[in-house]
Design a protein around this motif. Structure first.
Motif, PDB file in Angstrom:
ATOM      1  N   VAL A   1       0.871  -1.182   0.000  1.00 45.13           N
ATOM      2  CA  VAL A   1       0.000   0.000   0.000  1.00 45.13           C
ATOM      3  C   VAL A   1       0.906   1.229   0.000  1.00 45.13           C
ATOM      4  CG1 VAL A   1      -1.879   1.201   1.159  1.00 45.13           C
ATOM      5  CG2 VAL A   1      -1.729  -1.288   1.302  1.00 45.13           C
ATOM      6  N   ASN A   2       1.235   1.709  -1.183  1.00 43.82           N
ATOM      7  CA  ASN A   2       2.171   2.822  -1.318  1.00 43.82           C
ATOM      8  C   ASN A   2       1.710   3.758  -2.427  1.00 43.82           C
ATOM      9  OD1 ASN A   2       3.259   1.831  -3.933  1.00 43.82           O
ATOM     10  ND2 ASN A   2       4.054   0.165  -2.672  1.00 43.82           N
ATOM     11  N   PRO A   3       2.283   4.969  -2.507  1.00 44.77           N
ATOM     12  CA  PRO A   3       1.835   5.950  -3.505  1.00 44.77           C
ATOM     13  C   PRO A   3       1.904   5.446  -4.939  1.00 44.77           C
ATOM     14  CG  PRO A   3       3.147   7.037  -1.835  1.00 44.77           C
ATOM     15  CD  PRO A   3       3.261   5.568  -1.569  1.00 44.77           C
ATOM     16  N   LEU A   4       2.917   4.649  -5.273  1.00 48.10           N
ATOM     17  CA  LEU A   4       3.035   4.152  -6.642  1.00 48.10           C
ATOM     18  C   LEU A   4       1.833   3.290  -7.019  1.00 48.10           C
ATOM     19  CD1 LEU A   4       6.843   3.244  -6.930  1.00 48.10           C
ATOM     20  CD2 LEU A   4       5.621   5.163  -7.996  1.00 48.10           C
TER      21      LEU A   4
ATOM     22  N   SER B   1       3.691  -0.250   7.519  1.00 45.13           N
ATOM     23  CA  SER B   1       2.652   0.303   8.391  1.00 45.13           C
ATOM     24  C   SER B   1       1.726   1.178   7.565  1.00 45.13           C
ATOM     25  CB  SER B   1       3.262   1.114   9.541  1.00 45.13           C
ATOM     26  OG  SER B   1       3.970   2.235   9.043  1.00 45.13           O
ATOM     27  N   ILE B   2       0.479   1.281   8.002  1.00 43.50           N
ATOM     28  CA  ILE B   2      -0.536   2.009   7.241  1.00 43.50           C
ATOM     29  C   ILE B   2      -1.368   2.859   8.195  1.00 43.50           C
ATOM     30  CG2 ILE B   2      -2.417   1.827   5.574  1.00 43.50           C
ATOM     31  CD1 ILE B   2      -1.607  -1.120   5.165  1.00 43.50           C
ATOM     32  N   LYS B   3      -1.583   4.117   7.804  1.00 41.96           N
ATOM     33  CA  LYS B   3      -2.541   4.963   8.510  1.00 41.96           C
ATOM     34  C   LYS B   3      -3.918   4.733   7.902  1.00 41.96           C
ATOM     35  CE  LYS B   3       0.538   8.843   9.648  1.00 41.96           C
ATOM     36  NZ  LYS B   3       0.748  10.297   9.442  1.00 41.96           N
ATOM     37  N   THR B   4      -4.931   4.644   8.753  1.00 40.80           N
ATOM     38  CA  THR B   4      -6.298   4.470   8.260  1.00 40.80           C
ATOM     39  C   THR B   4      -7.237   5.405   9.008  1.00 40.80           C
ATOM     40  OG1 THR B   4      -7.148   2.831   9.824  1.00 40.80           O
ATOM     41  CG2 THR B   4      -5.765   2.004   8.029  1.00 40.80           C
TER      42      THR B   4
ATOM     43  N   ASP C   1      -2.029  10.670   0.890  1.00 40.98           N
ATOM     44  CA  ASP C   1      -2.010  11.748   1.873  1.00 40.98           C
ATOM     45  C   ASP C   1      -0.839  12.647   1.526  1.00 40.98           C
ATOM     46  OD1 ASP C   1      -1.949  13.414   4.023  1.00 40.98           O
ATOM     47  OD2 ASP C   1      -1.394  11.890   5.496  1.00 40.98           O
ATOM     48  N   ASP C   2      -1.136  13.847   1.003  1.00 38.01           N
ATOM     49  CA  ASP C   2      -0.056  14.748   0.568  1.00 38.01           C
ATOM     50  C   ASP C   2       0.126  15.945   1.500  1.00 38.01           C
ATOM     51  OD1 ASP C   2      -2.390  16.037  -0.043  1.00 38.01           O
ATOM     52  OD2 ASP C   2      -2.078  16.046  -2.212  1.00 38.01           O
ATOM     53  N   TRP C   3      -0.319  15.781   2.757  1.00 41.54           N
ATOM     54  CA  TRP C   3      -0.175  16.882   3.703  1.00 41.54           C
ATOM     55  C   TRP C   3       1.217  16.938   4.330  1.00 41.54           C
ATOM     56  CZ3 TRP C   3      -3.439  20.778   3.904  1.00 41.54           C
ATOM     57  CH2 TRP C   3      -4.743  20.584   3.464  1.00 41.54           C
ATOM     58  N   GLY C   4       1.916  15.839   4.352  1.00 42.17           N
ATOM     59  CA  GLY C   4       3.221  15.804   4.998  1.00 42.17           C
ATOM     60  C   GLY C   4       4.343  16.276   4.090  1.00 42.17           C
ATOM     61  N   SER C   5       5.569  16.022   4.521  1.00 41.58           N
ATOM     62  CA  SER C   5       6.733  16.442   3.735  1.00 41.58           C
ATOM     63  C   SER C   5       6.857  15.661   2.448  1.00 41.58           C
ATOM     64  CB  SER C   5       8.017  16.286   4.575  1.00 41.58           C
ATOM     65  OG  SER C   5       8.157  14.944   5.010  1.00 41.58           O
ATOM     66  N   ARG C   6       6.353  14.426   2.459  1.00 33.62           N
ATOM     67  CA  ARG C   6       6.323  13.648   1.222  1.00 33.62           C
ATOM     68  C   ARG C   6       5.054  12.807   1.199  1.00 33.62           C
ATOM     69  NH1 ARG C   6      10.900   8.896   1.968  1.00 33.62           N
ATOM     70  NH2 ARG C   6      10.068   7.970   3.896  1.00 33.62           N
ATOM     71  N   PRO C   7       4.529  12.549   0.005  1.00 34.71           N
ATOM     72  CA  PRO C   7       3.262  11.812  -0.100  1.00 34.71           C
ATOM     73  C   PRO C   7       3.365  10.415   0.513  1.00 34.71           C
ATOM     74  CG  PRO C   7       3.836  12.835  -2.193  1.00 34.71           C
ATOM     75  CD  PRO C   7       5.044  12.956  -1.310  1.00 34.71           C
TER      76      PRO C   7
END
Length: 588
Positions: free
Chosen positions: A482-485, A534-537, A569-575
């Motif tokens: 589960v990653n941005p790519l 790890s995954i945020k949900t 989630d693009d709120w942090g320093s990197r997506p």
């Protein structure tokens, strides 16, 4: 079909199944090897339609506008008005579909050299659709032609009054029709019961989609008359940003032409050539080019706020202005009204939820009260439908014993048809809609009988829809997968929306690292897998549900599978990728 991961009853009580409706996807001799192809096939594409669905274009899905009943008659009449500089008024509904439909025709006619007026009724004072008084008044004020958009299909009395007063009216709508049609010069609607098969195939179009097709027919008619020898032909495709907004905000099914409208409309929107759209993006505080979900959750609600709790014509004014300063001012006003709408909605929703306890044995939840604001009842109906898992109708009663209601349905239950049947039975003053949404006007004394009618009329369909309830999955991933790519790869089969659902994945097995409540009732969780990922949900509005309670009280060492929509989630320093959680199941 066996359950995915052997989940026959999840924490929310559902079976997990693969989403695969395509015969090609089930054909053992055809094994697509890329993710996008699998997603397209699972949403109903076939081998033959894979390529046009992979890159949906207007050319690939556009029908000949003439296949629709009365389309040529409407186009000829409007072309006459353009050629002779007659006074034309666009009469629109006060929601996003109505505002965008009106704005599209106004902008098109402006480009054709005709400055059309508009009339948007006040939700509280006039209610939905054209009134006879308003149409007659427009005629008395010199209007040669009135074109109603996103309304009029069931306006028998109003159109009869207009006809007797000599007011010419063209109806452009998409709501369900009765067997008999109201009097109009032309009634363009893919959901006419006498529509051709080729026209009825597009019954899922929003009114703004039908307005676009009418626009194409008008341009073609004028072209045939050599109208463009002296002036440039309008670029109708430049209005697709308006079409995309109305289509998504009206929750129209994103298949076929609608997907093309949205895919190409988002490209136009990214150019920010429409001053009103550009100001609306800024007011929504979007820092990137809008995506499909932004149309429904950021831009659309702000346009709607004018019709719900403010001035009904603000949306049309915003989308038609050419003055960037005026656009910024209107967008700021709509943003303020949207905040006001949220507060009103929260109050009505709290009271409606308190009434839900008495709805366990009712097939349709019909809730009513005096003092509820009619401008938010549609949103509240949607929330109650989600909470109870069945159709809901919310009715705001006034002091004169009249209620205005709005309903939302579940997949497989045609609410609009039931509303028309109730009206034909004499239970409603007015009513209409489509499969998933409807609106009514009713005498307060008849609300109980109306609720009983809906229960008798829809109970069997609702039971069948609920018994077939399952969580449909597109893929299973390890936590590290589960990653941005991966999320970006899934976007290749978009745009997603109603009727073309965003991919849903399962991930695991995972252990809960942290689980708590954020906001009023959202459940936030961090999970980790044995692969080190790890995954945020987050599960929205889930704190009081069976799922939310199970997660909040789950042992930290017990493993589970999680399921939902993967987002960036693009709120942090990197997506980073996260999951908007919809369900979970024990893995041991």
């Amino acid at each position: 079909m066996s359950a995915v991961l052997d989940v026959t009853q999840s924490l929310s009580g559902q079976e997990w199944r693969w989403r695969s409706t395509s015969a090609d996807a089930r054909d053992p001799g055809f094994k697509p090897d890329d993710l996008v192809t699998q997603l397209l096939l699972a949403r109903g594409a076939t081998r033959e339609t894979l390529e046009i669905n992979r890159d949906p274009t207007i050319r690939g899905f556009m029908p000949d506008p003439s296949v629709f009943q009365d389309m040529d008659r409407a186009a000829e009449r409007i072309a006459d008005a353009v050629a002779t500089q007659q006074k034309v008024v666009i009469f629109g509904d006060y929601d996003v579909d109505g505002a965008t439909s009106a704005a599209l025709l106004i902008r098109l006619l402006r480009d054709l050299g005709l400055d059309a007026g508009y009339y948007i009724p006040d939700r509280l004072m006039e209610g939905y659709g054209p009134s006879g008084e308003a149409l007659v008044k427009l005629g008395e004020q010199g209007s040669d032609l009135v074109v109603t958009v996103d309304c009029g299909a069931m306006a028998f009395e109003a159109l009869d009054m207009a006809s007797k007063a000599g007011v010419e009216v063209i109806v452009v709508d998409h709501h369900k029709c009765a067997a008999e049609l109201p009097k109009a010069l032309a009634l363009v609607n893919p959901n006419r019961l006498d529509e051709s098969d080729a026209g009825a195939e597009h019954g899922h179009l929003a009114a703004v989609g039908m307005a676009f097709l009418l626009g194409a027919a008008i341009i073609r008619t004028l072209r045939q008359r050599d109208f463009f020898k002296q002036r440039a032909e309008p670029k109708l495709l430049e209005l697709l940003d308006i079409v995309a907004l109305g289509t998504v905000a009206d929750v129209a099914q994103l298949r076929g032409l609608n997907r093309a409208f949205v895919a190409q409309g988002l490209k136009v929107l990214s150019g920010r050539q429409n001053p009103g759209m550009s100001a609306l993006i800024d007011a929504s505080r979007l820092k990137r080019a809008p995506i499909c979900s932004d149309l429904g959750f950021a831009l659309g609600p702000r346009i709607n706020a004018g019709g719900r709790v403010g001035k009904s014509d603000l949306g049309v004014r915003l989308l038609t202005t050419q003055d960037r300063d005026e656009a910024q001012s209107i967008a700021a006003e709509l943003n303020h009204l949207n905040e006001e709408r949220r507060a009103i909605e929260a109050h009505v929703l709290e009271e409606a939820e308190a009434m839900c306890a008495g709805q366990e044995n009712q097939a349709v939840a019909v809730l009513s009260s005096k003092g509820w604001h009619p401008g938010v009842i549609g949103i509240v109906a949607s929330r109650i439908k989600e909470k109870l898992g069945k159709p809901a109708i919310i009715i705001a009663e006034d002091e004169d014993g009249i209620g205005k209601g709005s309903g939302r349905s579940i997949t497989g239950v045609d609410l609009g048809a039931a509303i028309i049947a109730a009206k034909d039975s004499g239970l409603l003053v007015a009513g209409g809609g489509h499969a998933m949404a409807a609106g009514i006007t009713i005498e307060s004394a008849k609300i109980a009988a109306f609720a009983e009618f809906l229960n008798d009329h829809l109970a069997e369909n609702i039971s069948a829809a609920q018994s077939g309830r399952a969580l449909l999955l597109d893929a299973i991933l390890s936590p590290k997968g589960v990653n941005p790519l991966f999320v970006e790869a899934m976007d290749g089969a978009g745009p997603y929306g109603m009727g073309w659902p965003a991919p849903r994945i399962a991930a695991g097995p995972v252990r809960i690292i942290k689980c708590d409540i954020v906001g009023k009732d959202h459940v936030r969780m961090i999970v980790a897998g044995d692969d080190g990922g790890s995954i945020k949900t987050i599960a929205f509005r889930a704190a009081e549900t069976d799922l939310g309670q199970a997660l909040l009280t789950a042992p930290k060492n017990r493993k589970l599978w999680i399921a939902g929509r993967a987002k960036i989630d693009d709120w942090g320093s990197r997506p980073a990728a996260e999951i908007h959680l919809e369900d979970a199941a024990w893995a041991d």
